[in-house]
Design a protein around this motif. Structure first.
Motif, short mmCIF file in Angstrom:
data_model
loop_
_atom_site.label_atom_id
_atom_site.label_comp_id
_atom_site.label_asym_id
_atom_site.label_seq_id
_atom_site.Cartn_x
_atom_site.Cartn_y
_atom_site.Cartn_z
N UNK A 229 0.82 -1.19 0.00
CA UNK A 229 0.00 0.00 0.00
C UNK A 229 0.87 1.26 0.00
N UNK A 230 2.02 1.22 0.65
CA UNK A 230 2.89 2.40 0.69
C UNK A 230 3.38 2.77 -0.70
N UNK A 231 3.77 1.78 -1.52
CA UNK A 231 4.22 2.06 -2.88
C UNK A 231 3.10 2.67 -3.71
N UNK A 232 1.88 2.18 -3.52
CA UNK A 232 0.73 2.73 -4.23
C UNK A 232 0.58 4.20 -3.89
N UNK A 233 0.70 4.54 -2.62
CA UNK A 233 0.57 5.92 -2.18
C UNK A 233 1.69 6.78 -2.75
N UNK A 234 2.92 6.30 -2.69
CA UNK A 234 4.04 7.05 -3.25
C UNK A 234 3.86 7.25 -4.75
N UNK A 235 3.41 6.22 -5.43
CA UNK A 235 3.18 6.31 -6.87
C UNK A 235 2.13 7.35 -7.19
N UNK A 236 1.04 7.33 -6.46
CA UNK A 236 -0.03 8.30 -6.71
C UNK A 236 0.44 9.72 -6.40
N UNK A 237 1.22 9.90 -5.36
CA UNK A 237 1.75 11.23 -5.04
C UNK A 237 2.66 11.73 -6.16
N UNK A 238 3.49 10.86 -6.71
CA UNK A 238 4.36 11.23 -7.84
C UNK A 238 3.52 11.61 -9.05
N UNK A 239 2.44 10.87 -9.30
CA UNK A 239 1.58 11.16 -10.44
C UNK A 239 0.85 12.50 -10.26
N UNK A 240 0.39 12.78 -9.05
CA UNK A 240 -0.26 14.07 -8.79
C UNK A 240 0.75 15.20 -8.96
N UNK A 241 1.98 15.00 -8.47
CA UNK A 241 3.03 16.01 -8.64
C UNK A 241 3.31 16.24 -10.12
N UNK A 242 3.36 15.17 -10.92
CA UNK A 242 3.57 15.32 -12.36
C UNK A 242 2.41 16.05 -13.03
N UNK A 243 1.20 15.80 -12.58
CA UNK A 243 0.04 16.50 -13.12
C UNK A 243 0.18 18.01 -12.87
N UNK A 244 0.58 18.37 -11.67
CA UNK A 244 0.77 19.78 -11.32
C UNK A 244 1.92 20.38 -12.13
N UNK A 245 3.03 19.65 -12.24
CA UNK A 245 4.17 20.13 -13.03
C UNK A 245 3.80 20.32 -14.50
#
Length: 119
Positions: free
Chosen positions: A1-17
């Motif tokens: 579950x931790x990797x899923x959360x980290x992955x989603x946070x990276x994806x949200x950051x990329x969306x913002x970038x």
């Protein structure tokens, strides 16, 4: 579950970038020609990949994000807009996108996603 959360946070950051890169010609008031077009196209591609990754994870999305991030980072030299505010924006966002993609690829290599529910 931790990797899923980290992955989603990276994806949200990329969306913002991606959104910031798309809006950067207006936000940072730079050239409206090829430089702005590059920012718009790269920003849209980064954002679309991030949305796709948030909807359904796939390894190719991270590789594509890495490539687009690297392109964004080197585009000032390829397109000839070094020493400008636009260069700074492209290099910083390109590095950030490439690093986030590399982090996700590294996490996948350490903890491959499970394809079955038993085991």
């Amino acid at each position: 579950m931790e990797n899923w959360t980290n992955s989603k946070l990276c994806d949200v950051a990329n969306l913002i970038l991606g959104a910031v890169l798309f809006l950067s010609p207006w936000l940072f008031r730079y050239d409206a020609g090829a430089v702005a077009t590059n920012a718009h196209i790269a920003g849209i591609v980064i954002a679309i990949i991030a949305i796709a990754a948030l909807a359904a994870f796939a390894v190719w999305e991270e590789w594509l994000n890495l490539i687009v991030g690297l392109w964004t980072m080197v585009s000032p030299w390829v397109l000839g807009f070094q020493g400008t505010r636009a260069m700074t924006v492209h290099v910083v966002i390109g590095i950030a996108v490439a690093i986030l993609a590399a982090i996700e690829l590294w996490e996948m290599s350490q903890h491959p996603p499970r394809l079955t529910t038993h085991g």
